[in-house]
Write an enzyme that holds these catalytic residues in place. Structure first.
Site, mmCIF file in Angstrom:
data_model
loop_
_atom_site.group_PDB
_atom_site.id
_atom_site.type_symbol
_atom_site.label_atom_id
_atom_site.label_comp_id
_atom_site.label_asym_id
_atom_site.label_seq_id
_atom_site.Cartn_x
_atom_site.Cartn_y
_atom_site.Cartn_z
ATOM 1 N N GLU A 190 0.817 -1.218 0.000
ATOM 2 C CA GLU A 190 0.000 0.000 0.000
ATOM 3 C C GLU A 190 0.853 1.272 0.000
ATOM 4 O O GLU A 190 0.436 2.302 0.542
ATOM 5 C CB GLU A 190 -0.973 -0.003 1.186
ATOM 6 C CG GLU A 190 -2.010 -1.112 1.108
ATOM 7 C CD GLU A 190 -3.051 -1.038 2.221
ATOM 8 O OE1 GLU A 190 -2.718 -0.535 3.314
ATOM 9 O OE2 GLU A 190 -4.191 -1.483 1.996
ATOM 10 N N GLU A 259 -6.870 -7.392 -1.157
ATOM 11 C CA GLU A 259 -7.517 -7.236 0.145
ATOM 12 C C GLU A 259 -8.963 -6.815 -0.041
ATOM 13 O O GLU A 259 -9.244 -5.642 -0.323
ATOM 14 C CB GLU A 259 -6.789 -6.207 1.031
ATOM 15 C CG GLU A 259 -5.446 -6.662 1.550
ATOM 16 C CD GLU A 259 -4.862 -5.704 2.585
ATOM 17 O OE1 GLU A 259 -5.641 -4.895 3.151
ATOM 18 O OE2 GLU A 259 -3.644 -5.767 2.812
#
Length: 852
Positions: A190, A259
């Site tokens: 991320e 995710e």
């Protein structure tokens, strides 16, 4: 004889060579080629639709892993995804830990044994609500280091650890290219969410990370999540509650979702978040509808933040995450079952999904069809109603279909509905904690808590390694996170004529901290406390005496920051100001720059009191309670049965607990969730967000704490508490989590037939009626009674069903005959079975059953 012997030797050599060749050929045959194209990951030349789920190995125990992995496979998963936790594997530089809960190799091999692939997210930054984002705190003290940017000391350490993990996997032949289960690896995590904060150095670091990872030659692809500019051949992937609108940064890369947040994490002082399965299934179906081919649930099993591993700060010890498999390893129904059926429906479409891109057309406002059609005749369709208010009827290929709001119907043959995301065919299974009275030992008639012993932790400075420094020190730089605790101590002389001693008034001690708890002691007595995530401001009335006074401030961390730009620089502790103010005159004296004495950690920690082995334990009666800083110990026998075990800490304040020397984590039952934001029933329709569906407002965030069964002996177990806040340990209780006593399900005539009525070649079977299916979750159970049954227009939910304006008189007898005495049963939901109780309406069958 000599000639004959030589022939025999040559023959043996030929046999050995042949055997070696056979072994090499076998190894080569089991090695898999993993590549990708614009549609999917390609394994041994074949595109794959892959359903994945996250299980973090340190958040459960090795004894739990096989069952968790098997339940994942039974739920329709193809892949297990996990982070690698640097601070767990290298708690001190060059001192490695790959044992117990950190036995990564064992975890990966167990996934392989179950026939599942693995996605290894090496990072090594993890986030994951894990302490310091997974980085070891010693990394912070490497000279000249700056985290996650173009910084040579950081890159050297990151490369060293990443290579360590890759080499370990290679040594064990765990990459698919070696015949192992690992088909994908991740570098960084991320970073695209925050890389702009690092400027040009962030971009060059990102490119270096990609290049470094590729140089390790794993033989499988690498991905970067949330990194829109990930360089080729790194696959950029999506994280979020929804990823149907995500597009990879190259037409040569597949659409992957690393995710899909199945719920959300719990924080101390916060209510419990949950995500309705209808919305979660909707998000998954939309992703595959719009071209996705790899989807991962974060989390599929969340687990527990044992020891001091929770991050945040203020992340709870439970990491349940409202996942399909709960914290204790039990199936969360109907979430697990509904997603299992979804996976089956998606896999029925696999041949069409991997062959082509979808053709997407509008069927009206907020109505959409996606069709996958191949030249060989395979056809699969997804019909979506993305409206949040109204159900809709659409016409597709000449047929009429009813679509509930915020739902997707899956048609594996472009004709018949195999699954609708809003229509659940899996029963709700009740779970409950059964309290148990435990004896301190097998030969005793006394109950748990009657044989407690204790040791009082000294207030203030008690260790030889204490040190003096001018001013107030930031906590993490001082403790290096070796302990949650840091003492700040100041001795001062008060003269008799000072305003702080004015008769009838008290001095006010002002303390400011940047987290997360502060206890203020004056002359050895607790005067006040406070807590906060990033700022604590206390004004505590105190009594001082003429002469020597001691101010002891205990600062406590509850997990280190794990997310955001420069999160590694987020501080903690009492940074000031600290001042004394006269309540009468208002005059103030700043104490911040005084000579403070510091002590890292508690004396009991240094003595290892968590093991329970010390000779200093005191058994005198009465047991001191409701006092801060006391260590408590008792013994207990294992709860009966094999159900998962928890401790209910109601009655205590805050601290850390150990069972047989194993830390089960921080407990804090007095941390109360805010009172606003909870709703009685959460509407799954409409976009989900982390605060949309909340429960337990105004109640303790967490009272029950998981104790793995494998940590408990049949008898003679030791429980140790470090009670920092003050409580009564005799009020705690043990509980076992039990499932399956109640089953509830409502199935309407508009439900699709069970997905299992489809056969593997996607041709629809003759059976088209919806079916209500019940099954007791425990193999030794049978359905013992039917508490409620109504075919007609029943209302309510599990535990509160009621009859509507019509109900078939046969309802109860039909269901009883089909179900009572059996572990499982199926009842067709139709007027053929129940008769016609009322014409002109869509009818439902609602059943509540008991298992015993």
């Amino acid at each position: 004889m000599m000639v004959s012997t030589a022939k025999m030797v040559r023959g043996k050599k030929m046999e050995i060579v042949s055997l070696l060749v056979l072994v090499m050929m076998t190894a080569a045959a089991t090695a898999a080629s993993v590549t990708y194209d614009h549609r999917a990951l390609v394994i041994d030349g074949k595109r794959k639709i892959l359903i994945s789920g996250s299980i973090h190995y340190p958040r459960s125990t090795p004894e739990m892993w096989p069952d968790l992995i098997q339940k994942s496979k039974d739920g329709g998963l193809d892949v297990i995804e996990t982070y690698v936790f640097w601070n767990g594997h290298e708690p001190e530089k060059n001192k490695y830990n790959f044992e117990g809960r950190y036995d990564l190799v064992k975890f990966v091999k167990l996934a392989a044994k179950a026939g599942l692939y693995v996605h290894l997210r090496i990072g090594p930054y993890a986030c994951a609500e894990w302490n310091y984002g997974g980085f070891p705190v010693w990394l912070h003290f490497v000279p000249g280091i700056k985290f996650r940017t173009d910084n040579e000391p950081f890159k050297a350490e990151m490369q060293r650890f990443t290579a360590k993990i890759v080499d370990l996997m290679k040594q064990e032949k765990l990459y698919a290219s070696q015949g192992g289960p690992i088909i994908l690896s991740q570098i960084e995590n991320e970073y695209g969410n925050i890389d702009s904060s690092y400027g040009a150095a962030g971009k060059s670091y990102m490119k270096w990370s990609a290049s470094m990872a590729l140089s390790l030659d794993t033989g499988v692809p690498w991905n970067m999540c949330q990194q829109g500019d990930a360089p080729d051949p790194i696959i950029n992937t999506c994280n979020g509650f929804y990823c149907d609108q995500f597009t990879p940064n190259s037409n040569n890369k597949p659409k992957m979702w690393t995710e899909n947040w199945s719920g959300w994490f719990l924080g101390f002082g916060e209510p419990s978040p949950y995500r309705p399965v209808e919305d979660l299934a909707f998000a998954v179906a939309r992703f595959f509808q719009r071209g996705g081919t790899f989807q991962n649930y974060y989390m599929y099993h969340g687990g527990t933040n044992f020891e001091r591993t929770s991050g945040g700060p203020l992340i709870s010890t439970s990491y349940d995450y409202d996942a399909p498999i709960d914290e204790y390893g039990l199936l969360r129904q109907p979430k697990w079952g509904h997603l299992r059926d979804l996976h089956k429906a998606i896999k029925l479409c696999e041949d069409a999904l991997i062959a082509t891109d979808p053709k997407i057309t509008s069927l009206g406002s907020n109505l959409e069809a996606a069709v996958y059609k191949t030249s060989t005749g395979s056809c699969a369709a997804f019909l979506a109603n993305i409206g949040t208010k109204s159900d809709a009827t659409v016409t597709f290929n000449g047929k009429s279909y009813r679509l509930p709001a915020w739902s997707v119907s899956i048609l594996p043959d472009c004709k018949n509905v195999a699954f609708n995301t809003a229509k659940i065919n899996s029963a709700t299974e009740s779970t409950a904690f059964a309290r148990q009275s435990l004896k301190p030992n097998a030969d005793s008639s006394a109950e748990l808590g009657s044989q407690w012993s204790y040791i009082k932790e000294p207030v203030g400075i008690s260790k030889a390694d204490a040190f003096v420094k001018p001013g107030l020190l930031e906590q993490i730089n001082t403790t290096a996170d070796k302990s949650d605790y840091l003492w700040y101590s100041l001795r001062m002389d008060i003269k008799g004529d000072e305003t702080f001693l004015d008769e009838g008034s008290k001095a006010v001690l002002h303390v400011q901290s940047i987290g997360q708890l502060v206890y203020a002691f004056i002359n050895g007595k607790l005067a006040g406390s406070g807590n906060g995530k990033q700022k604590i401001s206390l004004d505590i009335p105190i009594n001082l005496v003429t002469g020597k006074n001691t101010i002891d401030l205990l600062s406590v961390t509850v997990g280190l920051a794990n997310y955001g730009p420069f999160f590694d620089l987020t501080g903690a502790g009492i940074t000031g100001p600290v001042s004394l103010k006269s309540a009468k005159t208002g005059s103030s004296t700043d104490l911040s720059s005084q000579q403070w004495t510091y002590q890292v950690g508690l004396k009991g920690e240094d003595k290892g009191l968590g093991s329970g082995d010390s000779s200093e334990w005191v058994s005198n009666s009465p047991l001191p309670t409701s006092q801060p800083l006391i260590w408590y110990k008792t013994t207990f026998d294992a709860p009966s049965g094999s159900d998962p075990v928890a401790i209910d800490f109601t009655g205590t304040g805050k601290g850390i607990a150990w069972v047989n020397g194993q830390s089960i984590g921080r407990y804090w039952p007095t941390s109360i969730a805010r009172t606003d934001g909870c709703v009685g029933s959460c509407d799954y329709r409409g976009s989900y967000r982390s605060n949309k569906c909340l429960k337990n407002c105004g109640k303790p965030s967490q009272t029950l704490y998981h104790v793995p069964r494998s940590w408990i002996k049949p008898s003679g177990n030791t429980l140790v508490l470090l009670e920092e806040m003050g409580g009564d340990p005799t009020k705690i209780s043990f509980a076992t989590k039990q499932t399956g006593s109640n089953l509830c399900l409502t199935v309407s005539q508009s439900h699709p037939a069970p997905v299992d009525t489809w056969i593997s070649d996607s041709k629809f079977s003759n059976r088209t009626s919806p079916v209500l299916s019940l099954k007791c979750p425990v193999s030794t159970q049978v359905i013992s009674s039917i508490r409620f049954a109504s075919f007609g227009t029943p209302t309510g939910t599990c535990g509160s069903f009621s009859y509507g304006h019509c109900s078939s008189a046969r309802s109860l007898s039909v269901v009883q005959k089909a179900c009572v005495g059996s572990r499982s049963c199926k009842v067709e939901v139709s007027t053929r079975v129940f008769g016609e109780p009322c014409r002109g309406v869509v009818k439902s069958l609602a059943v509540e059953a008991s298992c015993a």
